[in-house]
Design a protein around this motif. Structure first.
Motif, PDB file in Angstrom:
ATOM      1  N   ILE A  34       0.838  -1.203   0.000  1.00  0.00           N
ATOM      2  CA  ILE A  34       0.000   0.000   0.000  1.00  0.00           C
ATOM      3  C   ILE A  34       0.869   1.247   0.000  1.00  0.00           C
ATOM      4  O   ILE A  34       1.817   1.350   0.781  1.00  0.00           O
ATOM      5  CB  ILE A  34      -0.933  -0.003   1.233  1.00  0.00           C
ATOM      6  CG1 ILE A  34      -1.878  -1.209   1.165  1.00  0.00           C
ATOM      7  CG2 ILE A  34      -1.723   1.305   1.327  1.00  0.00           C
ATOM      8  CD1 ILE A  34      -2.644  -1.473   2.443  1.00  0.00           C
ATOM      9  N   GLU A  35       0.558   2.184  -0.899  1.00  0.00           N
ATOM     10  CA  GLU A  35       1.194   3.497  -0.933  1.00  0.00           C
ATOM     11  C   GLU A  35       0.083   4.522  -0.806  1.00  0.00           C
ATOM     12  O   GLU A  35      -0.768   4.624  -1.685  1.00  0.00           O
ATOM     13  CB  GLU A  35       1.922   3.732  -2.258  1.00  0.00           C
ATOM     14  CG  GLU A  35       2.830   2.614  -2.715  1.00  0.00           C
ATOM     15  CD  GLU A  35       3.152   2.752  -4.198  1.00  0.00           C
ATOM     16  OE1 GLU A  35       3.451   3.884  -4.628  1.00  0.00           O
ATOM     17  OE2 GLU A  35       3.087   1.752  -4.908  1.00  0.00           O
ATOM     18  N   LYS A  48      -2.555   3.572  -3.553  1.00  0.00           N
ATOM     19  CA  LYS A  48      -2.252   2.530  -4.531  1.00  0.00           C
ATOM     20  C   LYS A  48      -2.101   1.199  -3.810  1.00  0.00           C
ATOM     21  O   LYS A  48      -1.357   1.094  -2.845  1.00  0.00           O
ATOM     22  CB  LYS A  48      -0.972   2.842  -5.308  1.00  0.00           C
ATOM     23  CG  LYS A  48      -0.687   1.825  -6.404  1.00  0.00           C
ATOM     24  CD  LYS A  48       0.519   2.201  -7.240  1.00  0.00           C
ATOM     25  CE  LYS A  48       0.735   1.190  -8.370  1.00  0.00           C
ATOM     26  NZ  LYS A  48       1.902   1.516  -9.213  1.00  0.00           N
ATOM     27  N   ILE A  49      -2.811   0.178  -4.301  1.00  0.00           N
ATOM     28  CA  ILE A  49      -2.787  -1.138  -3.674  1.00  0.00           C
ATOM     29  C   ILE A  49      -2.377  -2.159  -4.732  1.00  0.00           C
ATOM     30  O   ILE A  49      -3.037  -2.325  -5.759  1.00  0.00           O
ATOM     31  CB  ILE A  49      -4.154  -1.516  -3.081  1.00  0.00           C
ATOM     32  CG1 ILE A  49      -4.686  -0.390  -2.183  1.00  0.00           C
ATOM     33  CG2 ILE A  49      -4.048  -2.817  -2.289  1.00  0.00           C
ATOM     34  CD1 ILE A  49      -6.064  -0.661  -1.614  1.00  0.00           C
ATOM     35  N   ASN A  86      -5.195   0.683 -12.472  1.00  0.00           N
ATOM     36  CA  ASN A  86      -3.807   0.391 -12.098  1.00  0.00           C
ATOM     37  C   ASN A  86      -3.598   0.300 -10.590  1.00  0.00           C
ATOM     38  O   ASN A  86      -2.531   0.643 -10.083  1.00  0.00           O
ATOM     39  CB  ASN A  86      -2.870   1.443 -12.688  1.00  0.00           C
ATOM     40  CG  ASN A  86      -2.873   1.451 -14.197  1.00  0.00           C
ATOM     41  OD1 ASN A  86      -2.903   0.390 -14.822  1.00  0.00           O
ATOM     42  ND2 ASN A  86      -2.862   2.626 -14.795  1.00  0.00           N
ATOM     43  N   GLY A  87      -4.621  -0.135  -9.868  1.00  0.00           N
ATOM     44  CA  GLY A  87      -4.519  -0.287  -8.423  1.00  0.00           C
ATOM     45  C   GLY A  87      -4.645   1.007  -7.650  1.00  0.00           C
ATOM     46  O   GLY A  87      -4.409   1.024  -6.438  1.00  0.00           O
ATOM     47  N   ILE A  88      -5.039   2.104  -8.300  1.00  0.00           N
ATOM     48  CA  ILE A  88      -5.075   3.424  -7.667  1.00  0.00           C
ATOM     49  C   ILE A  88      -6.511   3.828  -7.337  1.00  0.00           C
ATOM     50  O   ILE A  88      -7.401   3.781  -8.194  1.00  0.00           O
ATOM     51  CB  ILE A  88      -4.411   4.483  -8.572  1.00  0.00           C
ATOM     52  CG1 ILE A  88      -2.948   4.121  -8.814  1.00  0.00           C
ATOM     53  CG2 ILE A  88      -4.525   5.869  -7.947  1.00  0.00           C
ATOM     54  CD1 ILE A  88      -2.257   5.003  -9.828  1.00  0.00           C
ATOM     55  N   TYR A  89      -6.695   4.262  -6.095  1.00  0.00           N
ATOM     56  CA  TYR A  89      -7.973   4.757  -5.602  1.00  0.00           C
ATOM     57  C   TYR A  89      -7.792   6.226  -5.233  1.00  0.00           C
ATOM     58  O   TYR A  89      -6.802   6.595  -4.610  1.00  0.00           O
ATOM     59  CB  TYR A  89      -8.429   3.953  -4.382  1.00  0.00           C
ATOM     60  CG  TYR A  89      -8.643   2.485  -4.693  1.00  0.00           C
ATOM     61  CD1 TYR A  89      -9.919   1.964  -4.862  1.00  0.00           C
ATOM     62  CD2 TYR A  89      -7.549   1.618  -4.825  1.00  0.00           C
ATOM     63  CE1 TYR A  89     -10.115   0.611  -5.159  1.00  0.00           C
ATOM     64  CE2 TYR A  89      -7.737   0.268  -5.128  1.00  0.00           C
ATOM     65  CZ  TYR A  89      -9.012  -0.221  -5.292  1.00  0.00           C
ATOM     66  OH  TYR A  89      -9.203  -1.539  -5.590  1.00  0.00           O
ATOM     67  N   LYS A  90      -8.776   7.085  -5.626  1.00  0.00           N
ATOM     68  CA  LYS A  90      -8.612   8.525  -5.444  1.00  0.00           C
ATOM     69  C   LYS A  90      -9.790   9.150  -4.710  1.00  0.00           C
ATOM     70  O   LYS A  90     -10.922   8.690  -4.803  1.00  0.00           O
ATOM     71  CB  LYS A  90      -8.447   9.208  -6.803  1.00  0.00           C
ATOM     72  CG  LYS A  90      -7.144   8.883  -7.509  1.00  0.00           C
ATOM     73  CD  LYS A  90      -7.004   9.696  -8.789  1.00  0.00           C
ATOM     74  CE  LYS A  90      -5.661   9.441  -9.463  1.00  0.00           C
ATOM     75  NZ  LYS A  90      -5.505  10.248 -10.693  1.00  0.00           N
ATOM     76  N   THR A  91      -9.462  10.229  -3.982  1.00  0.00           N
ATOM     77  CA  THR A  91     -10.500  11.046  -3.363  1.00  0.00           C
ATOM     78  C   THR A  91     -11.076  12.008  -4.401  1.00  0.00           C
ATOM     79  O   THR A  91     -10.490  12.226  -5.471  1.00  0.00           O
ATOM     80  CB  THR A  91      -9.934  11.873  -2.198  1.00  0.00           C
ATOM     81  OG1 THR A  91      -8.949  12.786  -2.713  1.00  0.00           O
ATOM     82  CG2 THR A  91      -9.293  10.982  -1.151  1.00  0.00           C
TER      83      THR A  91
END
Length: 269
Positions: A34-35, A48-49, A86-91
């Motif tokens: 996790i980043e 990012k997971i 690409n494993g990225i989650y955003k607010t």
């Protein structure tokens, strides 16, 4: 585990001051990595997971696509992040602010992970001073970040810097254990081509250095400090590798950092 630093910072290709961090750790493929970052600058903020891979595999880290990721703070602000690929989650609406404590809750592949990080107050980044010295008949450069450490003990800093348009990033972590309450006296050692990597940089007059100063909490500082030591770049050389000390629960690798951001640039002359 295959180059764990590059796994957890796969967006950045972060390196230490002297050489690329290359942690040749044990083969433990399949762990969640996790980043996650929240700053005092306008969002969106991202998490990012991915999954770690075996040392024998290529640098392609599988994205985790169906996680639930919730970010909240101690004032009642909360948001469920949206997947962007690409494993990225955003607010979308979340606002970061100094002095608040942030909590990250994630559910991925049947397991739950949590982490907290408190964003310090920003310290003014007042400028950059250049110096140089001769090594083997060639000029090497240093930069001195100009800032006044607050009187209160316990401030921690991360400096990330790049050269021109090169995407390769370098970093140094500072603490006020020695210089508490005083003007900074610790320079950034700029990269010099040692011939080990094809994208190493040899600085020259006219190059532009972009420097980002982050005020980070103690656990994030410990994480980055361990990475430098694991790479052999910290005081006393390398240490026996286990894994960098993540501030995320349930055995996840990586970090969650709530930090301030201030930036400066300088042209080598």
């Amino acid at each position: 585990m295959k180059n764990i630093f590059l796994i957890i910072i796969s967006l950045f290709l972060v390196t230490s001051c002297e050489k690329e961090i290359d942690l040749d750790l044990e083969d433990q493929s399949g762990q969640i990595v996790i980043e996650a970052n929240v700053t005092d600058q306008p969002g969106p903020y991202s998490v990012k997971i991915t999954k770690s891979v075996a040392f024998t595999q290529t640098n392609q880290y599988p994205a985790i696509e169906n996680a639930q990721v919730i970010l909240s703070d101690n004032t009642g602000q909360t948001e469920t992040l949206q997947y962007s690929g690409n494993g990225i989650y955003k607010t979308s609406t979340f606002v970061g602010q100094s002095g608040r404590t942030y909590t990250l809750k994630m559910q991925a592949e049947g397991k739950q992970y949590t982490s907290t990080s408190t964003m310090p107050q920003a310290v003014s980044f007042d400028g950059i001073e250049q110096d140089s010295f001769m090594v083997g008949g060639e000029t090497s450069y240093t930069l001195l970040p100009v800032f006044l450490d607050p009187q209160a003990f316990g401030n921690r800093y991360l400096f990330i810097y790049t050269v021109n348009n090169n995407p390769k990033k370098y970093f140094s972590e500072f603490s006020d254990n020695v210089n508490n309450g005083l003007p900074n006296q610790r320079p950034l050692i700029l990269p010099n081509d040692d011939g080990d990597e094809p994208d190493n940089v040899k600085l020259k007059i006219g190059d532009t250095i972009y420097v980002e100063m982050q005020c980070i909490d103690d656990k994030v500082y410990t994480f980055y400090s361990a990475l430098l030591q694991l790479s052999g770049g910290g005081p006393g050389g390398g240490i026996t590798p286990a894994n960098p000390p993540s501030n995320i629960s349930n055995g996840a690798l990586g970090y969650f950092s709530a930090h301030t951001v201030r930036t400066k640039s300088i042209v080598i002359n």
